[in-house]
Design a protein around this motif. Structure first.
Motif, mmCIF file in Angstrom:
data_model
loop_
_atom_site.group_PDB
_atom_site.id
_atom_site.type_symbol
_atom_site.label_atom_id
_atom_site.label_comp_id
_atom_site.label_asym_id
_atom_site.label_seq_id
_atom_site.Cartn_x
_atom_site.Cartn_y
_atom_site.Cartn_z
ATOM 1 N N LYS A 64 0.834 -1.199 0.000
ATOM 2 C CA LYS A 64 0.000 0.000 0.000
ATOM 3 C C LYS A 64 0.873 1.255 0.000
ATOM 4 O O LYS A 64 1.792 1.381 0.796
ATOM 5 N N GLN A 65 0.588 2.163 -0.890
ATOM 6 C CA GLN A 65 1.305 3.421 -0.982
ATOM 7 C C GLN A 65 0.396 4.549 -0.483
ATOM 8 O O GLN A 65 -0.799 4.564 -0.778
ATOM 9 N N ILE A 66 0.969 5.468 0.264
ATOM 10 C CA ILE A 66 0.175 6.576 0.790
ATOM 11 C C ILE A 66 0.279 7.778 -0.145
ATOM 12 O O ILE A 66 1.159 7.839 -1.012
ATOM 13 N N VAL A 67 -0.622 8.717 0.050
ATOM 14 C CA VAL A 67 -0.603 9.975 -0.701
ATOM 15 C C VAL A 67 -0.616 11.118 0.309
ATOM 16 O O VAL A 67 -0.792 10.905 1.516
ATOM 17 N N ALA A 68 -0.432 12.329 -0.183
ATOM 18 C CA ALA A 68 -0.316 13.494 0.694
ATOM 19 C C ALA A 68 -1.524 13.653 1.613
ATOM 20 O O ALA A 68 -1.390 14.070 2.770
ATOM 21 N N SER A 69 -2.710 13.308 1.120
ATOM 22 C CA SER A 69 -3.927 13.487 1.924
ATOM 23 C C SER A 69 -3.990 12.527 3.112
ATOM 24 O O SER A 69 -4.845 12.692 3.994
ATOM 25 N N ASP A 70 -3.119 11.512 3.157
ATOM 26 C CA ASP A 70 -3.073 10.586 4.295
ATOM 27 C C ASP A 70 -2.298 11.166 5.469
ATOM 28 O O ASP A 70 -2.283 10.573 6.546
#
Length: 338
Positions: free
Chosen positions: A69-75
């Motif tokens: 799972k890769q996160i994004v800035a909104s996480d």
């Protein structure tokens, strides 16, 4: 006279060898053992999410590796001019979103690849108390924080997991792990670090939950081994002289004692026979000569170059390349240490 209570420890079915790969996850006590393994030339991946204390955070971390799972800035969320993840330790925080996202995703990818071919996974659980985000928090209400990042107390609600819930979560995680890597041996320990911020009584309730859950899990899974780090400190040593000044963390002597028991129970005897020479070589590498050009120092370098080369020929998975290069050339890759 005996001044402490020693008890026998069951040996692990597949002892650690230098050609094995190990993932270490969990509390700060995990990192103590992980650093000792690294210092003895084992291949170790330590806490890809940073230090984790509660079972939910461990389960979520493992799931993120398996599914990459890769996160994004909104996480992320912003607090004290720094971007943080509720699922990661502060070491993964950054002054920019891009910095934090990059560090977290790189660590997850590396963990996924390493775990796929690892031989052992060691998980040290620290507390069954979890802290769920409230509506006041910058995050998804009800989700569990792996690290509070010094956020306001109003952002959290405290909850004690039950043994049944914990065992069920861990069982699902184990099933996932063995599908991902069928050859993985899983080691559970309970951290001997006392979480006194919860209070003495609530700390003991928490440890009781973890102990019950892990033993129920181990009793029904041949792939699981339990190492009694908690019992060694609490029941064997059983004395405040084995704790640091904070009366919470085991001190150097206690950690070394647990390490010696860990070596006896979990590390192959042929591998542990090399420990004395490995330590000697590393100490020789750290030695700072007063007169590097003397014949005596050149003989010192030649002696350890021969011993290091011979050890690496016998055991190719023991990597002491940096030390060997120094003994051959007299040039180090780092600054001298006093």
């Amino acid at each position: 006279m005996k001044f402490h209570y020693e008890f026998p420890i069951k040996k692990i079915p597949t002892p650690f060898m230098h050609y094995h790969k190990m993932v270490m996850m969990g509390s700060c006590f995990t990192e103590n053992i992980g650093q000792l393994l690294k210092s003895h030339c084992f291949t170790v991946l330590e806490n890809p999410n940073g230090i984790l204390f509660n079972p939910i955070s461990v389960v979520e971390a493992v799931d993120s590796y398996i599914h990459q799972k890769q996160i994004v800035a909104s996480d992320l969320f912003l607090l004290n001019e720094t971007w943080h993840s509720w699922k990661h330790h502060s070491r993964f925080s950054g002054t920019t979103q891009a910095d934090a996202v990059s560090k977290i995703n790189a660590s997850t990818t590396a963990a996924a690849q390493f775990l796929k071919t690892a031989n052992h996974l060691m998980i040290t659980l620290g507390s069954a108390w979890v802290y769920r985000l409230t509506e006041a928090a910058d995050g998804i209400a009800g989700s569990v924080a792996a690290n509070n990042h010094k956020a306001p107390a109003a952002w959290f609600e405290r909850e004690l997991l039950t043994a049944a819930t914990t065992q069920q979560m861990l069982q699902q995680m184990v099933d996932q792990l063995l599908q991902y890597n069928p050859y993985l041996q899983i080691i559970f320990t309970i951290s001997p670090v006392r979480h006194l911020r919860e209070g003495v009584i609530d700390n003991n309730r928490s440890k009781a939950v973890l102990i019950q859950a892990v033993h129920d899990l181990a009793n029904s899974n041949n792939a699981i081994y339990y190492f009694p780090a908690y019992e060694l400190v609490i029941d064997d040593l059983r004395d405040y002289r084995f704790y640091a000044e904070d009366m919470v963390h085991p001190n150097y002597q206690a950690t070394q004692y647990v390490w010696e028991k860990f070596v006896d129970a979990c590390i192959d005897s042929e591998a542990s026979k090399q420990f004395k020479l490995i330590r000697e070589i590393k100490l020789a590498y750290q030695h700072k000569p007063f007169n590097p050009a003397t014949g005596q120092h050149q003989q010192f370098l030649k002696k350890y170059a021969n011993e290091t080369a011979h050890l690496m020929e016998q055991f190719p998975h023991i990597q002491l390349t940096e030390e060997l290069n120094y003994f051959k050339t007299g040039i180090r890759n780092q600054q001298w240490v006093d």
